[in-house]
Design an enzyme around this catalytic site. Structure first.
Site, mmCIF file in Angstrom:
data_model
loop_
_atom_site.group_PDB
_atom_site.id
_atom_site.type_symbol
_atom_site.label_atom_id
_atom_site.label_comp_id
_atom_site.label_asym_id
_atom_site.label_seq_id
_atom_site.Cartn_x
_atom_site.Cartn_y
_atom_site.Cartn_z
ATOM 1 N N PRO A 12 10.243 0.039 2.343
ATOM 2 C CA PRO A 12 11.173 0.642 3.304
ATOM 3 C C PRO A 12 11.331 2.156 3.101
ATOM 4 O O PRO A 12 11.933 2.604 2.142
ATOM 5 C CB PRO A 12 12.490 -0.108 3.055
ATOM 6 C CG PRO A 12 12.073 -1.388 2.418
ATOM 7 C CD PRO A 12 10.873 -1.038 1.585
ATOM 8 N N GLU A 13 10.730 2.904 4.004
ATOM 9 C CA GLU A 13 10.886 4.356 4.038
ATOM 10 C C GLU A 13 11.693 4.678 5.290
ATOM 11 O O GLU A 13 12.238 3.766 5.912
ATOM 12 C CB GLU A 13 9.503 5.036 4.058
ATOM 13 C CG GLU A 13 8.613 4.614 2.890
ATOM 14 C CD GLU A 13 7.231 5.255 2.901
ATOM 15 O OE1 GLU A 13 7.093 6.377 3.414
ATOM 16 O OE2 GLU A 13 6.283 4.620 2.397
#
Length: 297
Positions: free
Chosen positions: A2-3
């Site tokens: 998750p960016e």
DNA sequence: CACTTGACCTGTCCGC
DNA sequence: TGCGGACAGGTCAAGT
């Protein structure tokens, strides 16, 4: 993992699904994943109404009407999955206490479930995290910007304030560092992780090991543009599902199909046909086109 | 100060 | 088939 684009996709989903609902019950299996006391949870979470869901960098902030916010960092393998009351009860009937299969990620708690939040209408929000790197904590809303992580965090790359001038001034403070390490540094720019660092550098034709002060202004401008367009494209595609990322409804993102270098080692570069290589830079697996992205000495 | 390494974790994959 | 070890990468802390 998750960016920024993945967290933003989760945020959009939760904004639609959670705002206006109230919290009925909260269970957590692990003090590390959710370190608040039972007293705090009872006082500021149970019975609270969700007012808004915000994002800063890779962190989600769920604002409650108790003056507290539920702040969540998904780190590597975290998921925040919302299941409505119908899905929750039919999944329970069909599968009992069993594990969900591929197409039912998040519909039931599994062994990675750290926190289960039941809402007033029997919908459920699961915080799953296989590797327990992620965390969720209740903080007074006014205190959120004061935590160390936020105080040091760099600018949001998709806001209009993120001009080339701002970008350039910030990376040039780290002029002796290698550009990939700088892009991964959350205090320089918020939200870029390994996937989008590699994609942005390919877009600007810059080798990840190049020192910032060895990059021409033309290429620095290209990199600024590349970061913005790569992040925006990924949001449009619902983020990247590399391993186990899913959005607020348990669905995968499709950006990875559009990736130019990330996990593309052994395949031809879309610009020049040269074989994409995998190397290490800034301690991370790093993907480049060795012809487009030349090493600068 | 820049940079690397290790820690935090668990699941997966590879070679033997 | 089992098993050990490498690997995945976000962030922080400690070491070089």
């Amino acid at each position: 993992m998750p960016e920024l684009p993945e967290v933003e996709t989760v945020r959009t989903g939760l904004q639609r699904l959670l705002v206006g609902r109230t919290v009925k019950e909260a269970r957590h299996d692990n003090q590390k994943s959710f370190p608040n006391s039972v007293e705090d949870i009872n006082a500021f979470l149970i019975g609270a109404r969700v007012m808004a869901v915000r994002r800063r960098g890779k962190v989600l902030i769920i604002d409650l009407n108790t003056g507290y916010s539920l702040v969540t960092h998904l780190k590597m393998t975290g998921q925040l999955v919302f299941v409505d009351s119908k899905e929750a009860s039919s999944a329970k009937k069909r599968f009992g206490a069993g594990h969900p299969n591929e197409s039912l990620v998040g519909l039931l708690p599994d062994r990675s479930t750290r926190v289960t939040i039941t809402l007033n209408d029997a919908a459920i929000l699961y915080f799953n995290d296989q590797r327990k790197f992620g965390w969720m904590r209740l903080l007074p809303t006014v205190a959120v910007p004061e935590i160390d992580f936020f105080k040091k965090l760099g600018p949001e790359p998709l806001q209009s304030e993120f001009t080339f001038r701002v970008f350039d001034e910030r990376i040039m403070r780290r002029k002796k560092s290698r550009i990939k390490a700088v892009l991964l540094d959350q205090t320089v720019i918020a939200g870029i992780g390994n996937i989008y660092a590699d994609e942005s550098l390919w877009g600007a034709k810059i080798h990840p090991e190049t020192r910032v002060d060895q990059i021409s202004q033309v290429k620095r401008r290209a990199l600024h543009q590349s970061i913005v367009s790569v992040l925006q494209l990924s949001i449009d595609k619902g983020g990247s599902t590399d391993r186990n990322y899913v959005n607020a409804e348990g669905k995968k993102g499709s950006y990875i199909q559009f990736a130019k270098v990330f996990r593309k080692e052994g395949t031809p570069c879309q610009r020049c046909g040269t074989t994409i290589l995998k190397m290490r830079s800034a301690g991370r697996g790093t993907h480049i086109c060795p012809k487009c992205q030349r090493v600068v000495k």
